[in-house]
Design an enzyme around this catalytic site. Structure first.
Site, short mmCIF file in Angstrom:
data_model
loop_
_atom_site.label_atom_id
_atom_site.label_comp_id
_atom_site.label_asym_id
_atom_site.label_seq_id
_atom_site.Cartn_x
_atom_site.Cartn_y
_atom_site.Cartn_z
N ASP A 47 -1.22 5.75 51.07
CA ASP A 47 -1.70 4.70 50.18
C ASP A 47 -0.74 4.50 49.01
O ASP A 47 -0.43 3.37 48.61
CB ASP A 47 -3.09 5.06 49.64
CG ASP A 47 -4.19 4.72 50.63
OD1 ASP A 47 -3.87 4.28 51.75
OD2 ASP A 47 -5.37 4.89 50.28
N ASN A 116 -5.90 -3.01 43.88
CA ASN A 116 -7.18 -2.34 43.68
C ASN A 116 -7.84 -2.70 42.35
O ASN A 116 -8.92 -3.25 42.32
CB ASN A 116 -7.00 -0.82 43.75
CG ASN A 116 -6.79 -0.31 45.15
OD1 ASN A 116 -7.29 -0.90 46.10
ND2 ASN A 116 -6.03 0.76 45.30
N MET A 161 -15.83 2.38 41.84
CA MET A 161 -17.05 3.01 42.37
C MET A 161 -17.35 4.32 41.66
O MET A 161 -18.50 4.61 41.33
CB MET A 161 -16.92 3.24 43.88
CG MET A 161 -18.11 3.99 44.47
SD MET A 161 -17.95 4.34 46.23
CE MET A 161 -18.41 2.76 46.92
N SER A 162 -16.30 5.10 41.38
CA SER A 162 -16.51 6.39 40.71
C SER A 162 -17.03 6.19 39.29
O SER A 162 -17.64 7.09 38.72
CB SER A 162 -15.21 7.19 40.68
OG SER A 162 -14.25 6.56 39.85
#
Length: 328
Positions: A47, A116, A161-162
């Protein structure tokens, strides 16, 4: 069709063997300045490697094939399926999915598009910042928090999300704004249309404030920054399970396995980000005892979360571990 494959040096030999029948594809380990003569560009690696090269390809508007190790967060296909993917591309039987990106303007300077997220944080940890949030020139709130994340649907499975953000379907035409540890409980994540212009103004902190793109590109910001839609990324899709759908499935699977010991969770996160690693490399990166790593790897294999493979590096066989692909 002319193609360019940008690959991590550690797998360049493996890639050249896999594409032996495709002479129109050029294999390099570093991106050159001129890519105008190519019809498609592939990026092969972890990634981190994929994101780094997507940033370098910021102005490229053609299709991109992303190839990883196992079902990673960004790859369209696993490296084992590269030959099949190239055959599909050459025949013209592939689809292109447009992935939303974010454009960032700091002090009049445009930075590479974020795949992202764009994160705004003080340079020093454990220090809060103040900011005012505007969407399309409409005032939303003033806040004191550890930071702020503006995420694409692709990034909704990652940092956002975290920090408490929702999971967003990859084809939803929206962005999300996630306050990080706000001092005001009313400051909840906000979903905005993908054509929104998000302005963060009145930035104040006891530390210098950074804008961080995809966790890798950092620049200092004064009292204001603007974030708006960037040019979409055209990702090649070659059938089967979409990497975005697979990413959600894998994330849910990881969340369902919270009974894992901390060492196993740590190793899972390292493999998620770094890609294929040997046991020795895992020990070096995690700084865990060898015995602990061996035990954690056994647990992860038993639960079906990672896979053990034998590959060729240089002139010898090595055993590597990677996230287990859900592709058949």
């Amino acid at each position: 069709m002319r193609g360019l494959l940008i690959t991590m040096p550690s797998v360049v030999g493996e890639v050249k063997k896999l594409i032996n029948d495709y002479s129109s594809f050029n294999v390099v380990t570093e991106l050159s300045d001129d890519v105008s003569n190519y019809d498609v560009i592939g990026i092969i690696g972890t990634d981190r490697f994929i994101i780094m090269n997507l940033h370098k390809l910021n102005s490229w508007e053609g299709p991109v094939l992303t190839v990883g190790f196992g079902l990673s967060f960004l790859n369209s296909v696993d490296i084992a399926n590269l030959d099949k993917a190239l055959s599909t591309i050459v025949s013209g039987s592939y689809d292109v999915e447009e992935i939303l990106r974010l454009s960032v303007n700091v002090k009049g300077k445009k930075l590479p598009n974020a795949i992202n997220e764009v994160a705004i944080f003080p340079a020093k940890s454990a220090i809060t910042l103040e900011y005012s949030l505007y969407v399309n020139n409409e005032y939303l709130w003033h806040d004191v928090a550890d930071g702020l994340i503006i995420s694409t649907p692709t990034g909704s499975t990652a940092y956002a999300m975290s920090a408490g953000g929702p999971l967003i379907h990859s084809r939803a035409q929206v962005f999300e704004i996630v306050p990080v540890n706000s001092t005001n409980l009313a400051r909840v994540p906000v979903i905005v249309p993908s054509d929104s212009v998000i302005s963060i103004k009145d930035l104040i902190s006891r530390s210098r404030i950074e804008v961080i793109i995809d966790g890798s590109i950092r620049t200092y910001v004064s009292n204001e920054t603007k974030i708006m839609p960037g040019k979409p990324l055209k990702l090649v899709r070659v059938g089967g399970v979409s990497s975005t759908v697979g990413r959600y499935e894998k994330k849910v699977s990881l969340l369902a396995n919270m009974d894992l010991p901390p060492s196993a969770k740590f190793i899972l996160k390292i493999l998620e980000y770094e890609g294929r690693l040997t046991q020795r490399e895992i020990v070096e990166k995690t700084m865990l005892p060898s015995r602990t790593v061996r035990n954690a790897l056994s647990i992860l294999i038993r639960k079906g979360l990672i896979q053990r493979q034998v590959i060729i590096r240089g002139n010898k066989e090595v055993i590597v571990y990677s996230l287990k692909s859900t592709e058949q």
